[in-house]
Design a protein around this motif. Sequence first.
Motif, PDB file in Angstrom:
ATOM      1  N   LEU A 259       0.822  -1.202   0.000  1.00 32.51           N
ATOM      2  CA  LEU A 259       0.000   0.000   0.000  1.00 32.51           C
ATOM      3  C   LEU A 259       0.860   1.257   0.000  1.00 32.51           C
ATOM      4  O   LEU A 259       0.513   2.260  -0.638  1.00 32.51           O
ATOM      5  CB  LEU A 259      -0.922  -0.008   1.216  1.00 32.51           C
ATOM      6  CG  LEU A 259      -1.971   1.093   1.273  1.00 32.51           C
ATOM      7  CD1 LEU A 259      -2.926   0.986   0.087  1.00 32.51           C
ATOM      8  CD2 LEU A 259      -2.755   1.031   2.578  1.00 32.51           C
ATOM      9  N   GLY A 260       1.994   1.211   0.713  1.00 32.33           N
ATOM     10  CA  GLY A 260       2.892   2.362   0.701  1.00 32.33           C
ATOM     11  C   GLY A 260       3.419   2.663  -0.696  1.00 32.33           C
ATOM     12  O   GLY A 260       3.455   3.825  -1.126  1.00 32.33           O
ATOM     13  N   ILE A 261       3.809   1.622  -1.424  1.00 35.87           N
ATOM     14  CA  ILE A 261       4.271   1.812  -2.803  1.00 35.87           C
ATOM     15  C   ILE A 261       3.134   2.329  -3.680  1.00 35.87           C
ATOM     16  O   ILE A 261       3.326   3.222  -4.520  1.00 35.87           O
ATOM     17  CB  ILE A 261       4.827   0.492  -3.351  1.00 35.87           C
ATOM     18  CG1 ILE A 261       6.105   0.106  -2.601  1.00 35.87           C
ATOM     19  CG2 ILE A 261       5.099   0.584  -4.852  1.00 35.87           C
ATOM     20  CD1 ILE A 261       6.651  -1.258  -2.967  1.00 35.87           C
ATOM     21  N   ALA A 262       1.937   1.788  -3.476  1.00 38.83           N
ATOM     22  CA  ALA A 262       0.788   2.207  -4.280  1.00 38.83           C
ATOM     23  C   ALA A 262       0.474   3.687  -4.081  1.00 38.83           C
ATOM     24  O   ALA A 262       0.202   4.417  -5.041  1.00 38.83           O
ATOM     25  CB  ALA A 262      -0.433   1.360  -3.928  1.00 38.83           C
ATOM     26  N   VAL A 263       0.524   4.147  -2.831  1.00 33.04           N
ATOM     27  CA  VAL A 263       0.215   5.548  -2.544  1.00 33.04           C
ATOM     28  C   VAL A 263       1.289   6.465  -3.117  1.00 33.04           C
ATOM     29  O   VAL A 263       0.982   7.490  -3.753  1.00 33.04           O
ATOM     30  CB  VAL A 263       0.064   5.759  -1.033  1.00 33.04           C
ATOM     31  CG1 VAL A 263      -0.066   7.245  -0.708  1.00 33.04           C
ATOM     32  CG2 VAL A 263      -1.153   5.019  -0.510  1.00 33.04           C
ATOM     33  N   LEU A 264       2.548   6.120  -2.905  1.00 32.25           N
ATOM     34  CA  LEU A 264       3.629   6.972  -3.397  1.00 32.25           C
ATOM     35  C   LEU A 264       3.617   7.071  -4.923  1.00 32.25           C
ATOM     36  O   LEU A 264       3.670   8.173  -5.496  1.00 32.25           O
ATOM     37  CB  LEU A 264       4.972   6.435  -2.916  1.00 32.25           C
ATOM     38  CG  LEU A 264       5.260   6.570  -1.418  1.00 32.25           C
ATOM     39  CD1 LEU A 264       6.592   5.912  -1.072  1.00 32.25           C
ATOM     40  CD2 LEU A 264       5.267   8.025  -0.995  1.00 32.25           C
ATOM     41  N   VAL A 265       3.522   5.932  -5.592  1.00 31.52           N
ATOM     42  CA  VAL A 265       3.541   5.934  -7.059  1.00 31.52           C
ATOM     43  C   VAL A 265       2.259   6.547  -7.617  1.00 31.52           C
ATOM     44  O   VAL A 265       2.293   7.403  -8.504  1.00 31.52           O
ATOM     45  CB  VAL A 265       3.734   4.499  -7.586  1.00 31.52           C
ATOM     46  CG1 VAL A 265       3.636   4.469  -9.107  1.00 31.52           C
ATOM     47  CG2 VAL A 265       5.078   3.944  -7.133  1.00 31.52           C
ATOM     48  N   GLY A 266       1.106   6.115  -7.080  1.00 35.24           N
ATOM     49  CA  GLY A 266      -0.166   6.611  -7.597  1.00 35.24           C
ATOM     50  C   GLY A 266      -0.367   8.089  -7.357  1.00 35.24           C
ATOM     51  O   GLY A 266      -0.766   8.838  -8.272  1.00 35.24           O
ATOM     52  N   ALA A 267      -0.091   8.554  -6.138  1.00 38.06           N
ATOM     53  CA  ALA A 267      -0.252   9.980  -5.845  1.00 38.06           C
ATOM     54  C   ALA A 267       0.741  10.815  -6.648  1.00 38.06           C
ATOM     55  O   ALA A 267       0.405  11.908  -7.126  1.00 38.06           O
ATOM     56  CB  ALA A 267      -0.071  10.222  -4.351  1.00 38.06           C
ATOM     57  N   GLY A 268       1.967  10.320  -6.812  1.00 36.00           N
ATOM     58  CA  GLY A 268       2.950  11.057  -7.599  1.00 36.00           C
ATOM     59  C   GLY A 268       2.519  11.242  -9.045  1.00 36.00           C
ATOM     60  O   GLY A 268       2.556  12.361  -9.587  1.00 36.00           O
ATOM     61  N   PHE A 269       2.075  10.155  -9.687  1.00 36.28           N
ATOM     62  CA  PHE A 269       1.593  10.258 -11.065  1.00 36.28           C
ATOM     63  C   PHE A 269       0.331  11.102 -11.137  1.00 36.28           C
ATOM     64  O   PHE A 269       0.131  11.857 -12.100  1.00 36.28           O
ATOM     65  CB  PHE A 269       1.326   8.861 -11.633  1.00 36.28           C
ATOM     66  CG  PHE A 269       2.533   8.205 -12.229  1.00 36.28           C
ATOM     67  CD1 PHE A 269       2.982   8.579 -13.482  1.00 36.28           C
ATOM     68  CD2 PHE A 269       3.220   7.223 -11.544  1.00 36.28           C
ATOM     69  CE1 PHE A 269       4.106   7.976 -14.046  1.00 36.28           C
ATOM     70  CE2 PHE A 269       4.332   6.618 -12.085  1.00 36.28           C
ATOM     71  CZ  PHE A 269       4.786   6.996 -13.343  1.00 36.28           C
ATOM     72  N   GLY A 270      -0.552  10.998 -10.144  1.00 32.22           N
ATOM     73  CA  GLY A 270      -1.783  11.771 -10.162  1.00 32.22           C
ATOM     74  C   GLY A 270      -1.539  13.259 -10.045  1.00 32.22           C
ATOM     75  O   GLY A 270      -2.154  14.061 -10.760  1.00 32.22           O
ATOM     76  N   ILE A 271      -0.645  13.655  -9.145  1.00 30.91           N
ATOM     77  CA  ILE A 271      -0.321  15.080  -8.988  1.00 30.91           C
ATOM     78  C   ILE A 271       0.357  15.621 -10.230  1.00 30.91           C
ATOM     79  O   ILE A 271       0.042  16.721 -10.715  1.00 30.91           O
ATOM     80  CB  ILE A 271       0.576  15.268  -7.747  1.00 30.91           C
ATOM     81  CG1 ILE A 271      -0.191  14.929  -6.474  1.00 30.91           C
ATOM     82  CG2 ILE A 271       1.102  16.701  -7.681  1.00 30.91           C
ATOM     83  CD1 ILE A 271       0.667  14.907  -5.224  1.00 30.91           C
ATOM     84  N   LEU A 272       1.291  14.845 -10.781  1.00 32.03           N
ATOM     85  CA  LEU A 272       1.984  15.282 -12.000  1.00 32.03           C
ATOM     86  C   LEU A 272       1.014  15.434 -13.159  1.00 32.03           C
ATOM     87  O   LEU A 272       1.087  16.393 -13.937  1.00 32.03           O
ATOM     88  CB  LEU A 272       3.076  14.264 -12.351  1.00 32.03           C
ATOM     89  CG  LEU A 272       3.998  14.612 -13.516  1.00 32.03           C
ATOM     90  CD1 LEU A 272       4.824  15.841 -13.197  1.00 32.03           C
ATOM     91  CD2 LEU A 272       4.909  13.430 -13.836  1.00 32.03           C
TER      92      LEU A 272
END
Length: 341
Positions: A113-126
């Motif tokens: 879940l930590g990887i999912a949040v970091l990767v997903g939120a990063g791509f979403g914000i970008l």
Amino acid sequence: MSRAKALQYYIFTRLLLAPLTIWTIVTLVFLLLRATPGDPADAILGNRAPESAKQALREQLGLSDPLWLQYIHYLGEILRLDLGTSLTSRGLPVWEIIQQHFPATAELSFFGLGIAVLVGAGFGILSASRPNTIFDVGGRLFGIVTYAIPLFWMGMIFQLIFSVQLGWFPLGTRFPIGIEPPNGMTGLYAIDSLLEGNIGKLFTALYYLALPSLSLGILLSGIFERMVRVNLRQTLQSDYVEAARARGIPERKILLSHALKNALIPVITVLGLTFATLLGGAVLTEVTFSWPGLGNRLYEAISQRDYPTVQGVMVFFGAIVVLASIVIDIVNAAIDPRIRY
């Protein structure tokens, strides 16, 4: 009614409904298990065992009783917090099976879940901060692809590339054979290694955890990418953000201090429910990587028609999901004062 009293009433109502939800889960699992083909006596004794021995085992386990009587007996055990005894683990209580295997599932779920949040939120914000650009198109494509790929297929591809071809990571298991795993109260190898002060075991635990958690996290990251992108884009188009731009506030500060906080409220809801679901839904990842978690043990119990183990594990997972949903509602109410109950 004031907001505080309304929230208290809502929480009280949810707590009253929690036992009903768990009872529904218990009933559905009980009925579905007995509707599936197969006989626990065959799974335990084998197909070539004499019919008399099978019948004696069914009577010993209470499987020859009428269905309604089995159901009443099982509900009585649940009310006493007795999840029963495994049919295939030499009489091991289901609670002990949960205690043995749940820490591995929790650790895998936490890191995934930590990887999912970091990767997903990063791509979403970008993607949301740069609309109609290659970053936006790439973010949308990433969200669609990761959401559509089967979990077991991604795990096998990762094993083929990073384990078989490149040899960077092990194919599976949680800790190397022949090395004593860290001992501790939590059962989480990474935390127990820190508590022991053993950096070598910590890196070993993370090394074996990396590939399955990465496989699980990348596929889940698509959910967070899509939610962050949609909510953040809507927030960036709101009136208070336009007013902040008119006052000359830098775009970076608007994004981080104004828009992102409000855009993450729906994400928090999905975050909590996703973690609760991960605890019971990482079965495919655990089976693919031979991860000794509760999901893998549940898969074995289903294959062997181990009714008490399946029912007990499902009740345990159901209780976690119900509790997580209540906690999420409280957290959302604390973060967003606009929420009314």
